[in-house]
Design a protein around this motif. Structure first.
Motif, PDB file in Angstrom:
ATOM      1  N   LEU A 119      -1.006   6.035  15.032  1.00 47.49           N
ATOM      2  CA  LEU A 119      -2.553   5.973  14.403  1.00 47.49           C
ATOM      3  C   LEU A 119      -2.064   5.653  12.984  1.00 47.49           C
ATOM      4  N   LEU A 120      -2.963   5.199  12.426  1.00 46.36           N
ATOM      5  CA  LEU A 120      -2.818   4.452  10.906  1.00 46.36           C
ATOM      6  C   LEU A 120      -4.230   5.094  10.605  1.00 46.36           C
ATOM      7  N   ALA A 121      -3.910   5.720   8.970  1.00 49.64           N
ATOM      8  CA  ALA A 121      -5.128   6.272   8.535  1.00 49.64           C
ATOM      9  C   ALA A 121      -5.404   5.408   7.177  1.00 49.64           C
ATOM     10  N   LEU A 163       1.019  -1.139  -0.359  1.00 49.02           N
ATOM     11  CA  LEU A 163       0.449  -0.304  -0.402  1.00 49.02           C
ATOM     12  C   LEU A 163       0.888   1.368   0.283  1.00 49.02           C
ATOM     13  N   ASN A 164       2.078   1.186   0.886  1.00 47.73           N
ATOM     14  CA  ASN A 164       2.677   2.310   0.892  1.00 47.73           C
ATOM     15  C   ASN A 164       4.523   2.202   1.168  1.00 47.73           C
ATOM     16  N   VAL A 165       5.162   2.398   1.817  1.00 47.84           N
ATOM     17  CA  VAL A 165       6.744   2.957   1.814  1.00 47.84           C
ATOM     18  C   VAL A 165       6.353   4.594   2.582  1.00 47.84           C
ATOM     19  N   GLU A 166       6.935   4.510   3.687  1.00 49.02           N
ATOM     20  CA  GLU A 166       6.884   5.669   4.178  1.00 49.02           C
ATOM     21  C   GLU A 166       8.141   6.034   4.317  1.00 49.02           C
ATOM     22  N   ARG A 167       8.607   7.068   4.623  1.00 45.76           N
ATOM     23  CA  ARG A 167      10.386   8.017   4.494  1.00 45.76           C
ATOM     24  C   ARG A 167      10.698   7.156   5.557  1.00 45.76           C
ATOM     25  N   SER A 207      -5.784   4.323   0.001  1.00 45.84           N
ATOM     26  CA  SER A 207      -4.759   4.705   0.419  1.00 45.84           C
ATOM     27  C   SER A 207      -4.871   4.090   2.089  1.00 45.84           C
ATOM     28  N   CYS A 208      -3.729   3.928   1.946  1.00 46.25           N
ATOM     29  CA  CYS A 208      -2.971   3.829   3.590  1.00 46.25           C
ATOM     30  C   CYS A 208      -1.916   4.628   3.964  1.00 46.25           C
ATOM     31  N   SER A 209      -1.706   5.697   5.030  1.00 43.04           N
ATOM     32  CA  SER A 209      -0.272   5.410   5.953  1.00 43.04           C
ATOM     33  C   SER A 209      -0.193   6.274   7.612  1.00 43.04           C
ATOM     34  N   ILE A 210       0.399   5.075   7.795  1.00 45.36           N
ATOM     35  CA  ILE A 210       0.824   5.132   9.321  1.00 45.36           C
ATOM     36  C   ILE A 210       1.920   5.471  10.062  1.00 45.36           C
ATOM     37  N   ASN A 211       1.816   6.440  10.803  1.00 38.27           N
ATOM     38  CA  ASN A 211       2.380   7.824  11.362  1.00 38.27           C
ATOM     39  C   ASN A 211       3.691   6.794  11.991  1.00 38.27           C
ATOM     40  N   VAL A 259      -4.389   9.608   1.603  1.00 39.04           N
ATOM     41  CA  VAL A 259      -4.287   9.623   2.441  1.00 39.04           C
ATOM     42  C   VAL A 259      -1.850   9.911   2.903  1.00 39.04           C
ATOM     43  N   GLN A 260      -2.033  10.502   3.700  1.00 38.62           N
ATOM     44  CA  GLN A 260      -0.345  10.234   3.609  1.00 38.62           C
ATOM     45  C   GLN A 260       0.056  11.255   5.129  1.00 38.62           C
TER      46      GLN A 260
END
Length: 806
Positions: free
Chosen positions: A103-105, A49-53, A94-98, A151-152
């Motif tokens: 927190l999960l958006a 879904l996503n690759v975070e920083r 879409s999905c992102s995590i802090n 979301v991000q």
């Protein structure tokens, strides 16, 4: 293949075995659900879904009951973690995590059958939720609308640490972007809850845009809005606190009015509706730490015979539009062009058709970029599914769930260097290998081997010149910014030869309007590049014209017996000593050739003058850099230049297995000696036109080999034309080694007749021969007459003055 994709993450290898293991444990415990509800044949539902920083990868999958599970893979610890489960049959948009994983958006769409209403929120198509997951707690609805939402979370720091406030971007298909400010607090120990869950404050970041791209690594938002049918690129920089700035506005000469809505790097979007939008249209922004800013654009494909794409080098003030002939005749184009960021290069490819490496750092000449048409090797190596270019050199294959690190394949490029016949490809690959060189010493040894065996293979440029200039440039380039504006990176000024299958059009573009006035980091470098484009005329790149003029003045003064202050000359020679000491300190292996072992004051003067002039040049134009750092950079640069010359000669010397007896004159030259003499002559020609210094001892060795290998008339022609310079060391050895046979006497006399007077007087005393005695006597009489004339002139002058006084 020139591009090497190294797998950094693979859903099949890094996630699926863990899920299966979790299922086994769950079945053994007689439990179900949680993160274990996955069957062996459910791999099709598993996707990224996503690759975070911070490198963490969020993925999703569905269980046998249709429940949606969210998991996280930590690339540092290589551990998986179950995040949350929605017990509904949902499709994740879409999905992102802090960064704290509290927190999960998520933005979701209900999978509804025909006639069935959305049970999550009646009347809405897409639901955006904010979930407390440490531990699993409340769920807050952020949006319930008919348009898609992405979301991000912002990641102000790469490091993991607690933040009192989180910031979340919401990107709407209705063409606006908002930033939510979410305050969190801890309750009951480690229980993290949203403090302001009743009403989250938010800012409107952008609106009425048609395209947007998120740069996770640098926390930048690029977007394009249309003003009077003009595409205006804008960039917003987010900071550690909740502040953000609009950094610039740049007009682009492209039309996006009929291209629909497009997002880049807001998660891994595989939604089918998005695929229908802007089919084959590709637009992305790439930057690197040198202050470059490139916009890569490929319009919808309208031809089966050729494809056109453009690169806007905003930091250079021009754009380049390439038209590439498709390599495979009769093959249909089913996918668009892919752009990948490779730091100093951008890779552009269409699987099965072509692969291009565009030089972003030095795009001025087309020959600095590599263009290859499709072949079997290329088709086999590059994935046919679209690749998504992430921050740095990471790329994601959304279809296979593989994350790659994209690198230039040095071993392939070196093989290509040996095999290609085109000058343009030799030039491009040479620069490409030098710019990305890991393990530069070993890499340069292989390039030097190629150079020494192909010195005459290039017709459009001098291979030795290009290697010396490019390699010396790249050896000091990473040390400080703006060096690319002050040091030459190529010996080629223009390139008029066509590149097969490529048509290029270069156009000037409007420079971006910077909206802030205080810059740091990347923005300072970009602004410096833009200022250079605006005001830097004439060209600021260093050349040796001043050194040439000053060196000739010093040599002329030496011949006439006049020399400026000894302090000045001593300072120049001290500079040369520093370079040679620096060169010897960097070279750990003993040298086979007799270089750097004699004074050779002329070459030492040239080295010292180049040090002095290059230091002045850099000190004048490199603002804010310490003087000691510049001085060391200059020493390293010139030492590198001379070291490369020595290593080219050493490679040839070692290849032909020459030994120290070559230095004696009482023998005939061999084919091996002629090969070394030939390459030394080519080095001399290359350095003479650029007026580069040579290692002391070069001319002595060159002369000795010339005496061995050339007939007398050719040898004298080389001397008279300046290709062979007679040094005192070489001529002294010649006088001592050669006997007094008629042939040797003829050679000695021819050499002595061509010596400068000061050296000739010393050499004549070493030759026990009537001819030598005659020359010595003649010179002695000449000096006596000159002294007599001077005394007579002085006497006449005194008599004239005495007469006038009377």
């Amino acid at each position: 293949m020139a591009l090497r994709l190294v797998a950094d993450f693979d859903l099949r290898k890094d996630v699926l075995p863990w899920l299966r293991a979790q299922r086994v444990v769950s079945e053994a415990a007689g439990a179900g659900g949680g993160g274990t509800d996955v069957l062996e044949n459910d791999y099709e539902s598993l996707r990224v879904l996503n690759v975070e920083r911070n490198g963490n990868i969020i993925y999703t999958y569905k269980g046998d009951k249709g429940n949606v599970f969210f998991g996280l893979y930590d690339r540092q610890t290589r551990q998986n973690e179950h995040l949350y489960t929605f017990e509904k049959d949902l499709q994740v948009v879409s999905c992102s995590i802090n960064s704290e994983r509290t927190l999960l958006a998520a933005s979701l769409v209900q999978n509804t059958k025909e006639g069935r209403r959305n049970e999550l929120q009646p009347g809405s198509k897409c639901l955006t939720l904010l979930v407390e997951i440490h531990p699993v707690n409340n769920v807050k609805v952020l949006k319930a609308v008919d348009s898609y939402i992405w979301v991000q979370f912002l990641y102000p720091y790469v490091e993991s640490h607690a933040l009192p406030e989180n910031h979340l971007l919401l990107i709407s298909e209705e063409k606006y972007i908002e930033q939510y400010h979410i305050q969190v607090t801890q309750e009951d120990g480690n229980r993290v809850v949203i403090k302001n869950s009743g009403r989250l404050s938010k800012d409107r970041i952008a609106e009425d845009f048609v395209w947007a791209q998120w740069d996770m690594s640098e926390q930048r938002l690029y977007y394009i809005d249309l003003k009077k049918s003009r595409s205006i690129l804008k960039c917003i920089q987010f900071y550690a606190d909740e502040s953000f700035n609009l950094m610039f506005e740049a007009p682009l000469d492209i039309s996006l009015s009929d291209s629909g809505f497009k997002l880049v790097n807001f998660g891994c979007d595989c939604h089918p509706d998005q695929k229908k939008l802007s089919k084959h249209l590709t637009l992305c922004v790439f930057t690197n730490n040198t202050g470059s800013l490139c916009v890569c654009y490929s319009p919808k494909c309208a031809s089966l015979e050729q494809i056109t794409y453009s690169v806007f080098h905003i930091h250079k003030g021009h754009s380049k539009t390439f038209t590439a002939a498709l390599g495979s005749a009769g093959s249909h184009v089913t996918k668009g062009v892919t752009f990948l960021n490779l730091d100093y290069y951008v890779a552009v490819y269409l699987p099965g058709h072509f692969f291009h490496l565009l030089n972003i750092q030095h795009p001025d000449l087309i020959c600095h970029s590599l263009f290859q048409t499709g072949n079997n090797e290329m088709i086999a190596m590059l994935p046919h599914s679209p690749l998504q270019s992430l921050s740095g050199c990471l790329v994601l294959d959304c279809c296979s769930g593989k994350l790659y690190r994209a690198l230039l394949n040095q071993s392939y490029l070196l093989r290509f260097l040996w095999n290609t016949c085109l000058d343009c490809e030799k030039m491009a690959v040479l620069h490409c290998v030098l710019s990305c060189g890991q393990g530069p010493r070993v890499l340069e040894a292989q390039i030097i081997q190629w150079v020494s065996e192909n010195v005459s293979a290039c017709h459009s440029f001098d291979l030795i010149q290009e290697f010396l200039i490019a390699s010396s440039y790249w050896s000091v380039y990473p040390e400080t910014s703006n060096v690319d504006k002050l040091l030459p990176y190529s010996s080629v000024l223009t390139w008029n030869t066509e590149i097969p299958g490529i048509t290029l059009v270069t156009e000037d573009i409007e420079l971006p309007l910077m909206k802030v006035h205080r810059f740091k980091g990347y923005w300072e470098k970009l602004n410096s590049n833009l200022e250079y484009v605006k005001y830097a005329k004439p060209h600021l790149q260093y050349n040796n014209s001043v050194v040439r003029r000053e060196w000739h003045n010093l040599i002329s003064e030496e011949k006439t017996g006049k020399r400026r202050s000894m302090a000045y000359v001593r300072n120049i020679l001290d500079n040369a000593i520093k370079v040679i000491s620096n060169l010897e300190a960097r070279n750990l292996e003993p040298r086979l050739m007799p270089l750097l072992q004699e004074e050779d004051n002329h070459q030492r003067l040239l080295v010292g003058l180049m040090v002095s002039e290059l230091q002045d040049h850099l000190l004048r134009h490199l603002q804010g850099v310490e003087k000691k750092k510049i001085e060391q950079m200059v020493l390293d640069y010139i030492s590198k230049l001379m070291d490369l010359i020595c290593r080219i000669l050493e490679t040839t010397w070692r290849k032909h297995n020459l030994h120290s007896w070559v230095l004696h004159f009482n023998r005939h030259g061999s084919a091996a000696e002629f090969a070394v003499f030939h390459i030394m002559t080519r080095i001399l020609e290359a350095t003479n036109s650029l007026f580069l210094p040579l290692p002391p001892g070069f001319h002595t060795l060159h002369t000795i080999l010339g005496v061995h290998c050339l007939p007398l008339h050719n040898l004298l022609h080389y001397i008279d034309s300046g290709l062979l310079l007679l040094t005192e060391t070489a001529v002294t050895r010649l006088m001592k080694d050669l006997d007094n046979t008629e042939k040797s006497e003829k050679l000695k006399f021819s050499i002595i007749a061509r010596l400068p007077p000061l050296i000739g007087q010393k050499i004549c005393r070493l030759w026990d021969h009537p001819m030598s005695s005659n020359i010595i006597s003649r010179n002695h009489v000449t000096r006596l007459l000159q002294n007599y004339k001077k005394q007579l002139c002085m006497l006449l002058k005194d008599m004239t003055m005495w007469t006038q006084n009377l």
